[in-house]
Scaffold this motif. Structure first.
Motif, PDB file in Angstrom:
ATOM      1  N   GLY A   8     -23.862  -1.946  -4.092  1.00 42.85           N
ATOM      2  CA  GLY A   8     -22.962  -1.059  -3.827  1.00 42.85           C
ATOM      3  C   GLY A   8     -23.084   0.455  -3.816  1.00 42.85           C
ATOM      4  N   GLY A   9     -24.536   0.631  -3.982  1.00 40.08           N
ATOM      5  CA  GLY A   9     -25.177   2.040  -3.809  1.00 40.08           C
ATOM      6  C   GLY A   9     -25.190   2.443  -2.411  1.00 40.08           C
ATOM      7  N   GLY A  10     -25.555   3.779  -2.275  1.00 39.17           N
ATOM      8  CA  GLY A  10     -25.566   4.027  -0.892  1.00 39.17           C
ATOM      9  C   GLY A  10     -25.405   5.713  -0.894  1.00 39.17           C
ATOM     10  N   LEU A  11     -25.484   6.119   0.459  1.00 42.66           N
ATOM     11  CA  LEU A  11     -25.120   7.666   0.577  1.00 42.66           C
ATOM     12  C   LEU A  11     -23.889   8.093   0.691  1.00 42.66           C
ATOM     13  N   VAL A  12     -23.264   8.878  -0.066  1.00 46.90           N
ATOM     14  CA  VAL A  12     -21.751   9.547   0.062  1.00 46.90           C
ATOM     15  C   VAL A  12     -21.834  11.128   0.161  1.00 46.90           C
ATOM     16  N   GLN A  13     -20.683  11.614   0.593  1.00 47.40           N
ATOM     17  CA  GLN A  13     -20.599  12.954   0.556  1.00 47.40           C
ATOM     18  C   GLN A  13     -20.155  13.306  -0.920  1.00 47.40           C
ATOM     19  N   LEU A  18     -17.743   5.648  -4.611  1.00 45.40           N
ATOM     20  CA  LEU A  18     -18.600   4.350  -4.350  1.00 45.40           C
ATOM     21  C   LEU A  18     -18.074   3.342  -5.561  1.00 45.40           C
ATOM     22  N   ARG A  19     -18.257   2.205  -5.232  1.00 46.59           N
ATOM     23  CA  ARG A  19     -18.236   1.073  -6.248  1.00 46.59           C
ATOM     24  C   ARG A  19     -19.219   0.296  -6.317  1.00 46.59           C
ATOM     25  N   LEU A  20     -19.764   0.183  -7.710  1.00 43.03           N
ATOM     26  CA  LEU A  20     -21.059  -0.386  -7.850  1.00 43.03           C
ATOM     27  C   LEU A  20     -20.733  -1.842  -8.652  1.00 43.03           C
ATOM     28  N   SER A  21     -21.364  -2.737  -8.166  1.00 42.76           N
ATOM     29  CA  SER A  21     -21.313  -4.236  -8.856  1.00 42.76           C
ATOM     30  C   SER A  21     -22.490  -4.579  -9.501  1.00 42.76           C
ATOM     31  N   ASN A  74     -14.733 -11.468 -16.204  1.00 37.99           N
ATOM     32  CA  ASN A  74     -15.861 -12.464 -16.944  1.00 37.99           C
ATOM     33  C   ASN A  74     -15.851 -13.740 -16.311  1.00 37.99           C
ATOM     34  N   ALA A  75     -14.745 -14.033 -15.441  1.00 37.90           N
ATOM     35  CA  ALA A  75     -14.685 -15.106 -14.773  1.00 37.90           C
ATOM     36  C   ALA A  75     -16.031 -15.326 -13.583  1.00 37.90           C
ATOM     37  N   LYS A  76     -16.353 -13.921 -13.101  1.00 36.35           N
ATOM     38  CA  LYS A  76     -17.320 -13.924 -12.076  1.00 36.35           C
ATOM     39  C   LYS A  76     -18.576 -13.458 -12.791  1.00 36.35           C
ATOM     40  N   ASN A  77     -18.651 -13.197 -13.962  1.00 34.72           N
ATOM     41  CA  ASN A  77     -19.895 -12.805 -14.618  1.00 34.72           C
ATOM     42  C   ASN A  77     -20.242 -11.382 -14.095  1.00 34.72           C
ATOM     43  N   THR A  78     -19.425 -10.584 -13.797  1.00 34.81           N
ATOM     44  CA  THR A  78     -19.763  -9.245 -13.144  1.00 34.81           C
ATOM     45  C   THR A  78     -18.974  -8.003 -13.814  1.00 34.81           C
ATOM     46  N   VAL A  79     -19.793  -7.013 -13.673  1.00 30.39           N
ATOM     47  CA  VAL A  79     -19.390  -5.724 -14.118  1.00 30.39           C
ATOM     48  C   VAL A  79     -19.309  -4.768 -12.955  1.00 30.39           C
ATOM     49  N   TYR A  80     -18.530  -3.811 -13.013  1.00 29.92           N
ATOM     50  CA  TYR A  80     -18.182  -2.902 -11.989  1.00 29.92           C
ATOM     51  C   TYR A  80     -18.210  -1.760 -12.418  1.00 29.92           C
ATOM     52  N   LEU A  81     -18.494  -0.572 -11.778  1.00 28.73           N
ATOM     53  CA  LEU A  81     -18.465   1.042 -12.037  1.00 28.73           C
ATOM     54  C   LEU A  81     -17.799   1.466 -10.572  1.00 28.73           C
ATOM     55  N   GLN A  82     -16.549   1.837 -10.818  1.00 29.97           N
ATOM     56  CA  GLN A  82     -15.866   2.806  -9.893  1.00 29.97           C
ATOM     57  C   GLN A  82     -16.347   4.229 -10.049  1.00 29.97           C
ATOM     58  N   MET A  83     -16.716   5.000  -9.143  1.00 32.06           N
ATOM     59  CA  MET A  83     -17.206   6.067  -9.245  1.00 32.06           C
ATOM     60  C   MET A  83     -16.451   7.116  -8.188  1.00 32.06           C
ATOM     61  N   ASN A  84     -15.645   8.001  -8.513  1.00 28.45           N
ATOM     62  CA  ASN A  84     -14.956   8.866  -7.939  1.00 28.45           C
ATOM     63  C   ASN A  84     -15.261  10.195  -7.900  1.00 28.45           C
TER      64      ASN A  84
END
Length: 123
Positions: A8-13, A18-21, A74-84
């Motif tokens: 989910g990383g990348g270049l943004v203004q 961005l939303r990291l997984s 937890n069902a997907k064993n995944t954590v997210y980071l929403q960055m605004n």
């Protein structure tokens, strides 16, 4: 073998989002605290956010409060980071970490780490 894979990383203004997984495999982390850290060039790795496994409690660095949100599935064993409202100073490699044994703020507390994903915020 435990693996944490960030995406989910990348270049943004500046001002963008961005939303990291972070997808975990090899074991379940539903009862373990998971966190996000970042490391900018020439700087030490620093805490960004964390979330407990049992009650969903969250912790944030002061610099990201109100702009970043950590969540987990937890069902997907995944954590997210929403960055605004991203800022150029948020440019760094962002790392996912799992299974904190002590303070969630400390790098040394975590047993497992991902390889990192680059976030670049242009001005």
């Amino acid at each position: 073998q435990v693996q944490l894979v960030e995406s989910g990383g990348g270049l943004v203004q500046a001002g963008g989002s961005l939303r990291l997984s972070c997808a975990a495999s090899g074991r379940t982390f539903s009862n373990a605290a998971m966190g996000w850290f970042r490391q900018a060039p020439g700087k030490e790795r620093e805490f960004v956010a964390a979330m407990s496994g049992n009650d969903g409690h969250t912790w944030y660095a002061d610099s990201v409060k109100g702009r970043f949100t950590i969540s987990r599935d937890n069902a997907k064993n995944t954590v997210y980071l929403q960055m605004n409202s991203l800022k150029p100073e948020n440019t760094a490699v962002y790392y996912c970490a799992a299974a904190a044994r002590d303070s969630v703020y400390l790098v040394s507390s975590y047993l497992y780490w991902g390889q990192g994903t680059q976030v670049t915020v242009s001005s």
